[in-house]
Design an enzyme around this catalytic site. Structure first.
Site, PDB file in Angstrom:
ATOM      1  N   ARG A  71      -9.808 -20.740  31.340  1.00  0.00           N
ATOM      2  CA  ARG A  71      -9.914 -19.541  30.516  1.00  0.00           C
ATOM      3  C   ARG A  71      -9.207 -19.784  29.180  1.00  0.00           C
ATOM      4  NH1 ARG A  71      -6.836 -16.186  32.046  1.00  0.00           N
ATOM      5  NH2 ARG A  71      -6.011 -16.985  33.989  1.00  0.00           N
ATOM      6  N   TYR A 199     -17.324 -22.431  31.202  1.00  0.00           N
ATOM      7  CA  TYR A 199     -16.330 -22.429  32.279  1.00  0.00           C
ATOM      8  C   TYR A 199     -16.319 -21.059  32.981  1.00  0.00           C
ATOM      9  CZ  TYR A 199     -12.070 -21.750  34.794  1.00  0.00           C
ATOM     10  OH  TYR A 199     -11.193 -21.412  35.799  1.00  0.00           O
ATOM     11  N   LYS A 208     -13.624 -11.805  35.623  1.00  0.00           N
ATOM     12  CA  LYS A 208     -12.469 -11.350  34.854  1.00  0.00           C
ATOM     13  C   LYS A 208     -12.876 -10.317  33.797  1.00  0.00           C
ATOM     14  CE  LYS A 208      -9.836 -14.156  37.053  1.00  0.00           C
ATOM     15  NZ  LYS A 208      -8.892 -13.646  38.035  1.00  0.00           N
ATOM     16  N   HIS A 228      -5.597  -7.405  39.704  1.00  0.00           N
ATOM     17  CA  HIS A 228      -5.711  -8.845  39.986  1.00  0.00           C
ATOM     18  C   HIS A 228      -5.017  -9.102  41.325  1.00  0.00           C
ATOM     19  CE1 HIS A 228      -4.996 -13.189  38.287  1.00  0.00           C
ATOM     20  NE2 HIS A 228      -6.105 -13.121  38.989  1.00  0.00           N
ATOM     21  N   SER A 250      -2.624 -16.161  38.123  1.00  0.00           N
ATOM     22  CA  SER A 250      -3.657 -17.158  38.444  1.00  0.00           C
ATOM     23  C   SER A 250      -3.037 -18.437  38.996  1.00  0.00           C
ATOM     24  CB  SER A 250      -4.443 -17.507  37.176  1.00  0.00           C
ATOM     25  OG  SER A 250      -4.923 -16.324  36.594  1.00  0.00           O
ATOM     26  N   CYS A 252      -1.437 -19.076  41.689  1.00  0.00           N
ATOM     27  CA  CYS A 252      -0.111 -18.957  42.317  1.00  0.00           C
ATOM     28  C   CYS A 252      -0.220 -18.644  43.809  1.00  0.00           C
ATOM     29  CB  CYS A 252       0.711 -17.873  41.632  1.00  0.00           C
ATOM     30  SG  CYS A 252       1.346 -18.386  40.032  1.00  0.00           S
ATOM     31  N   GLY A 253      -1.389 -18.891  44.403  1.00  0.00           N
ATOM     32  CA  GLY A 253      -1.474 -18.805  45.859  1.00  0.00           C
ATOM     33  C   GLY A 253      -2.108 -17.548  46.418  1.00  0.00           C
ATOM     34  N   ASN A 256      -4.500 -18.660  49.117  1.00  0.00           N
ATOM     35  CA  ASN A 256      -3.786 -19.149  50.298  1.00  0.00           C
ATOM     36  C   ASN A 256      -3.230 -17.996  51.136  1.00  0.00           C
ATOM     37  OD1 ASN A 256      -4.324 -21.731  49.516  1.00  0.00           O
ATOM     38  ND2 ASN A 256      -2.306 -22.113  48.631  1.00  0.00           N
ATOM     39  N   ASP A 279      -8.929 -12.229  44.987  1.00  0.00           N
ATOM     40  CA  ASP A 279      -8.629 -12.244  43.545  1.00  0.00           C
ATOM     41  C   ASP A 279      -8.617 -10.868  42.888  1.00  0.00           C
ATOM     42  OD1 ASP A 279      -8.046 -13.823  41.235  1.00  0.00           O
ATOM     43  OD2 ASP A 279     -10.079 -13.483  40.502  1.00  0.00           O
ATOM     44  N   ASN A 376      -7.555 -27.703  37.207  1.00  0.00           N
ATOM     45  CA  ASN A 376      -8.166 -26.381  37.376  1.00  0.00           C
ATOM     46  C   ASN A 376      -9.601 -26.515  37.899  1.00  0.00           C
ATOM     47  OD1 ASN A 376      -8.181 -23.526  37.246  1.00  0.00           O
ATOM     48  ND2 ASN A 376      -9.264 -23.581  35.277  1.00  0.00           N
ATOM     49  N   ARG A 378     -12.612 -26.273  40.546  1.00  0.00           N
ATOM     50  CA  ARG A 378     -12.874 -25.072  41.344  1.00  0.00           C
ATOM     51  C   ARG A 378     -13.963 -25.279  42.387  1.00  0.00           C
ATOM     52  NH1 ARG A 378      -9.958 -20.203  39.862  1.00  0.00           N
ATOM     53  NH2 ARG A 378      -8.723 -20.826  38.058  1.00  0.00           N
TER      54      ARG A 378
HETATM   55  C1  OXD Z   1      -8.015 -16.892  37.399  1.00  0.00           C
HETATM   56  C2  OXD Z   1      -9.109 -17.022  38.390  1.00  0.00           C
HETATM   57  O1  OXD Z   1      -7.997 -17.636  36.409  1.00  0.00           O
HETATM   58  O2  OXD Z   1      -9.110 -16.273  39.366  1.00  0.00           O
HETATM   59  O3  OXD Z   1      -7.175 -16.010  37.599  1.00  0.00           O
HETATM   60  O4  OXD Z   1     -10.002 -17.847  38.196  1.00  0.00           O
HETATM   61 MN    MN Z   2      -7.568 -14.753  39.286  1.00  0.00          MN
END
Ligand code: OXD
Ligand code: MN
Length: 632
Positions: A71, A199, A208, A228, A250, A252-253, A256, A279, A376, A378
């Protein structure tokens, strides 16, 4: 052929075509046959690489340009008539100027190409939460990703009927020129324009751009929230279910935590975690006075590096079919994918994310430029692939929230977990969040920055108004969820992570949910809120080495539960600076009051007072300006 007679949709498509001047317009009906044909076309053109269809059925790899991997926050604009309404931390552009600039850049850029029209719904089509978007794009990659991430097709247009109530999204890839890349939002016009990028976060406009930036603005005006946040469900051994939403910045888990597998002894007892979303959460006040949340998305756009069978088995399983990988490495021995952290063994023959042969002998884990996959990189995977997807995933009314959790990457200061004194104090904690930056956005990584509610890059209006909206929502909810903060990333003086994280976060979740009970487990009231007594966090069968010569034990747990009032006094000063210098205005009085309480609670004279009797701190207790600081 157009899939609708809706005049507003047809007008938008015609105006877009006039600007882009494509050779052809194709409406996306979302049918399996159409999607299959588009995949074949993309493979033919080289936009997608077909992976091993036995090992990874219906999976593909895509590479972006090297200048287009994340981003671009500094090229993302909120275009409101009044500059003040975009607020001090969003980039702003005058709407007229923005339209002119974007139109000039995009004019004629679709010549020789096809413009696809994607009707999509954020949220289950036909539900009260659902909102319709129309994205036009000249990228098949975007069509195929949107088809995973959202609910696409004619049903969305049928649901829309003759209404004007949809979000317009215009995407033109142009030359993917980083200097002419703009991601523009026009919240007052329900419009998004994205040019010169391919992207995901910049071009999958449902995500987003719509589900956070535009939706947060709509939520403010309509009395709901777009956040978020992941949403997860905990099933107890007796079958009871509770739901939690959690906001982390973003990468940060969130994915997970949303899919965690509890430690063995929890599984043996019958605990289970189910993922509703990883997300984004759209949250409304239900008739029962609780907050109800849905995940408006239909898939996961997850960060690949670090994902493996131990860190996130469920995410990895989700990528085993029907997935599009972006900027990961290609293992040419078996035409599968690889990324750093997927396995200890590195593949022998690999093409890196830039398309060049990769030599595993040159890999140096301290040097990101030697990685085979972009940090990054994906995967775009359908949510229904996830082994722990919640049965409520497609629920039209969503799930009721017992707790909201905030969290960031903080090497020090912030304890493993603490609870706010009440809703407004929770809003204050969210507003004061900071975290180290990650590769999800362009720019330096590992830099501590404020990221209120993990929404810094995503609030579509003035951050002070956004805080005020949270405070207002608190007044509307009769039974609000309790609010917590967690920090999985505390480090010792040698830089080792002190908490194991991943599945073991279940231990913290359990404490959080116990605090939401009618008879909550005790906690210690500190300067910053309620902190667990160490013995109330279940660390049985926890086997974790903090370093070669230190094992995790109750003493380590006590250390990461410590609230150091000296550090917090500095933190309070820092927050005050952020409020005054960065947000500047529109911050509600309720948050200033919380800041004042924090400052008072951390004053040395007060902090040094002998600890008073411990309180059986009921979470629902009204906020008091209690000044004692006690250690867990
Ligand atoms: C972010 C995503 O960048 O979820 O937060 O892709
Ligand atoms: Mn996100």
């Amino acid at each position: 052929m157009a899939l609708t007679k809706n005049k507003y949709v047809l007008d938008f498509v015609a105006e877009s075509a006039e600007i882009g001047q494509p050779d052809k317009i194709v409406w996306i009906d979302g049918s399996a046959a159409q999607i299959k044909a588009l995949k074949e076309e993309a493979v033919k053109s080289g936009e997608l690489i077909k992976l091993n269809q036995n090992l990874l059925p219906d999976c593909y790899l895509h590479r972006t340009k090297v200048n287009d991997v994340a981003r671009v926050e500094d090229r993302t604009f909120i275009c409101t008539k009044n500059r003040e309404d975009a607020g001090p931390i969003n980039y702003w552009m005058d709407p007229k100027q923005a339209y002119e600039l974007a139109n000039e850049i995009a004019r004629g850029s679709m010549k020789g190409r096809t413009m696809y029209v994607i009707p999509y719904s954020m949220g289950v089509v036909g539900s009260d939460f659902a909102k319709i978007g129309i994205e036009v794009t000249d990228s098949i990659y975007v069509v195929l990703n949107m088809n995973i991430m959202t609910r696409v097709g004619k049903a969305c247009l049928d649901f829309l009927g003759k209404s004007e109530d949809f979000i317009k999204g215009f995407h033109a890839k142009c030359n993917v020129d980083a200097e002419k890349r703009y991601i523009m939002h026009f919240p007052e016009d329900n419009t998004i324009i994205s040019v010169n990028s391919a992207y995901g976060g910049n071009v999958l406009l449902g995500k987003k751009c719509f589900a956070l930036r535009i939706a947060s603005y709509l939520g403010k005006n309509e009395g709901w929230m777009a956040e978020h946040m992941l949403i997860l469900g905990v099933t107890y051994p007796d079958g009871e279910k509770k739901y939690v939403a959690a906001a982390f910045p973003s990468a940060c888990g969130k994915t997970n935590l949303a899919m965690l597998i509890p430690p063995k002894h929890y599984l043996d007892m019958g605990y289970k975690i189910e993922c509703v979303g990883d997300d984004i959460a759209w949250i409304r006040v239900g008739e029962d006075g609780r907050l109800w949340a849905v995940n408006p998305e239909n898939g996961f756009f997850g960060v690949a590096p670090g994902t493996n069978a131990h860190s996130n088995y469920n995410a990895l399983e989700s990528t085993k079919r029907g997935t599009i990988f972006t900027n990961v490495a290609l293992n040419t021995d078996d035409m599968t994918v690889w990324w750093e952290g997927l396995s200890k063994e590195m593949p022998e023959h690999c093409i890196d994310w830039t398309g060049k042969p990769w030599d595993r002998n040159k890999f140096d884990k301290k040097d990101k430029s030697t990685c085979s996959a972009h940090p990054n990189s994906r995967f775009t995977a359908p949510a229904t692939n996830c082994p722990c997807v919640s049965p409520e995933f497609n629920s039209k009314k969503g799930v009721p929230l017992s707790a909201i959790i905030f969290g960031g990457r903080r090497a020090s200061t912030t304890p493993l977990v603490y609870q706010s004194r009440d809703w407004n104090h929770g809003v204050f904690i969210g507003s004061a969040m900071s975290s180290e930056t990650t590769a999800a956005a362009t720019g330096a990584t590992g830099v501590l920055r404020h990221d209120p509610m993990a929404m810094k890059p995503f609030a579509g209006y003035h951050m002070g108004d956004y805080f005020a909206h949270w405070v207002e929502m608190g007044k509307k909810v009769e039974h609000p969820p309790k609010i917590f903060n967690v920090n999985w990333f505390r480090q010792d003086k040698d830089g080792n992570f002190m908490w194991p994280g991943f599945g073991d976060n279940m231990r913290v979740l359990e404490w959080i949910l116990k605090r939401c009970d009618d008879n909550p487990v005790d906690a210690v009231e500190t300067a910053i809120g309620y902190v667990p007594k160490a013995e109330d966090i279940d660390i049985s069968e926890l086997d974790y080495n903090i370093s070669d010569n230190k094992k995790f034990d109750i003493e380590a747990l006590k250390e990461i539960l410590t609230v150091d009032t000296e550090k917090w006094a500095k933190e309070a000063e820092e927050i005050e600076g952020y409020y005054n210098d960065t947000i500047q205005s529109r911050i509600p009085k309720e948050l200033w009051d919380c800041l004042e309480t924090l400052k008072n609670n951390c004053k040395p004279a007060k902090a040094e007072k002998p600890a008073a009797e411990e309180q059986p701190a009921k979470a629902a207790k009204p906020a008091t300006a209690k000044k004692t600081s006690k250690k867990a």
